[in-house]
Design a protein around this motif. Structure first.
Motif, PDB file in Angstrom:
ATOM      1  N   GLY A 136       5.436   4.710   4.977  1.00 50.76           N
ATOM      2  CA  GLY A 136       4.622   3.484   5.223  1.00 50.76           C
ATOM      3  C   GLY A 136       4.851   2.545   3.647  1.00 50.76           C
ATOM      4  O   GLY A 136       5.957   2.163   3.297  1.00 50.76           O
ATOM      5  N   GLY A 137       3.838   2.426   2.898  1.00 51.09           N
ATOM      6  CA  GLY A 137       4.100   1.539   1.626  1.00 51.09           C
ATOM      7  C   GLY A 137       2.682   1.119   0.834  1.00 51.09           C
ATOM      8  O   GLY A 137       1.718   1.739   1.509  1.00 51.09           O
ATOM      9  N   THR A 138       2.763   0.596  -0.221  1.00 52.77           N
ATOM     10  CA  THR A 138       1.567   0.192  -1.064  1.00 52.77           C
ATOM     11  C   THR A 138       1.567  -1.123  -1.401  1.00 52.77           C
ATOM     12  O   THR A 138       2.716  -1.704  -1.562  1.00 52.77           O
ATOM     13  N   ILE A 139       0.479  -1.842  -1.426  1.00 57.55           N
ATOM     14  CA  ILE A 139       0.143  -3.461  -1.859  1.00 57.55           C
ATOM     15  C   ILE A 139      -0.653  -3.252  -2.828  1.00 57.55           C
ATOM     16  O   ILE A 139      -1.758  -2.657  -2.642  1.00 57.55           O
ATOM     17  N   THR A 140      -0.559  -3.896  -3.961  1.00 54.96           N
ATOM     18  CA  THR A 140      -1.624  -3.983  -4.833  1.00 54.96           C
ATOM     19  C   THR A 140      -1.883  -5.638  -5.442  1.00 54.96           C
ATOM     20  O   THR A 140      -0.840  -6.196  -5.700  1.00 54.96           O
ATOM     21  N   GLN A 141      -3.124  -6.280  -5.115  1.00 54.52           N
ATOM     22  CA  GLN A 141      -3.339  -7.428  -5.508  1.00 54.52           C
ATOM     23  C   GLN A 141      -4.002  -7.582  -7.008  1.00 54.52           C
ATOM     24  O   GLN A 141      -4.726  -6.650  -7.344  1.00 54.52           O
ATOM     25  N   ILE A 142      -3.251  -8.175  -7.677  1.00 57.47           N
ATOM     26  CA  ILE A 142      -3.742  -8.363  -9.186  1.00 57.47           C
ATOM     27  C   ILE A 142      -4.947  -9.536  -9.166  1.00 57.47           C
ATOM     28  O   ILE A 142      -4.677 -10.455  -8.964  1.00 57.47           O
ATOM     29  N   ALA A 143      -6.098  -8.923  -9.382  1.00 52.64           N
ATOM     30  CA  ALA A 143      -7.539  -9.759  -9.174  1.00 52.64           C
ATOM     31  C   ALA A 143      -7.720 -10.247 -10.736  1.00 52.64           C
ATOM     32  O   ALA A 143      -7.098 -10.585 -11.526  1.00 52.64           O
TER      33      ALA A 143
END
Length: 253
Positions: A136-143
């Motif tokens: 799979g994978g990872t996703i990170t949003q910079i808020a």
């Protein structure tokens, strides 16, 4: 440092201040890093050269994030570079200061497109590819902490960051069954060259309010992103990791 050896990361907005800190930390953790830029080509090339000189792997790719097809093309090119994409960090964005009374709908839409819609497009494209690969994978949003604590002149910015936090949670819910973890990181005030000279009273207020007594560094945000992309966070998804030196722990009155 946690190890990301053998993994490929795309940092959207990687030539920016926080983005560059994320790039450096991913490279230090052993990941091969794709550095996205739009206008900051010289900065992106400098980052790539530094990583390669240190024995790492990196490549710079350009894209106009206001165009959906270029967002998809960027993610696909990052995937094609090594034949997989393990981590996406959406760090691109703008932060203009405008009084709400003087803001136009065009101003609102421009910021929303830059801060939210681009992250949506890149997330959607990355998840499609990650779902096909083992692991799979990872996703990170910079808020931002402004996603829950507004500031004057930042109505559109604060709203966009609140949207990113909820978008990360929604994406975590829908993409989790496909092996994809999605989180957000909410930085506090991060230092940059010239900030103390341009806004001395604000920097002083922050330092006085922060239990740790300092501004953030881009690498502090990078460390949080590396953690969320690592196996140490394998059961963490749909959360917002606040990285603010403890300002949020202070009293509101």
């Amino acid at each position: 440092m946690l190890s990301l050896r053998g993994r490929v990361a795309l940092v959207v907005g990687g030539s920016g201040g926080i983005g560059a800190g994320v790039v450096r930390r991913f490279a230090r953790a052993g990941a091969a890093v794709v550095v996205h830029f739009r206008r900051g080509e010289a900065r992106a090339r400098e980052l790539v050269a530094g990583i390669e000189e240190a024995g790492g792997e990196a490549v710079a790719l350009s894209a106009d994030l206001s165009r959906e097809e270029q967002c998809h093309r960027l993610v696909e090119a990052a995937y094609d570079w090594k034949g997989r994409l393990d981590a996406l960090v959406n760090s691109a964005g703008i932060q203009p200061v405008q009084d709400l009374a003087e803001m136009t709908a065009a101003d609102w839409r421009r910021l929303s497109e830059a801060n939210v819609t681009s992250a949506f497009s890149c997330t959607q494209a990355a998840a499609t590819l990650m779902a096909r690969q083992e692991g799979g994978g990872t996703i990170t949003q910079i808020a931002s902490i402004e996603g829950s604590r507004p500031a004057a002149g930042h109505a559109h910015y604060s709203a966009s960051k609140a949207a990113l936090i909820m978008f990360a949670r929604s994406a975590a819910l829908e993409y989790g069954p496909r092996g994809i973890r999605v989180n957000s990181v909410s930085p506090g005030l991060v230092d940059r060259p010239g900030l103390a000279e341009e806004w001395p009273e604000g920097v002083a207020r922050w330092q006085g309010a922060a239990p740790l007594g300092r501004l953030g560094r881009p690498e502090d945000i990078g460390d949080a992103c590396v953690f969320l992309a690592s196996d140490a966070a394998s059961w963490i998804t749909g959360t917002d990791l606040v990285v603010d030196g403890g300002v949020g722990a202070g009293p509101a009155w």
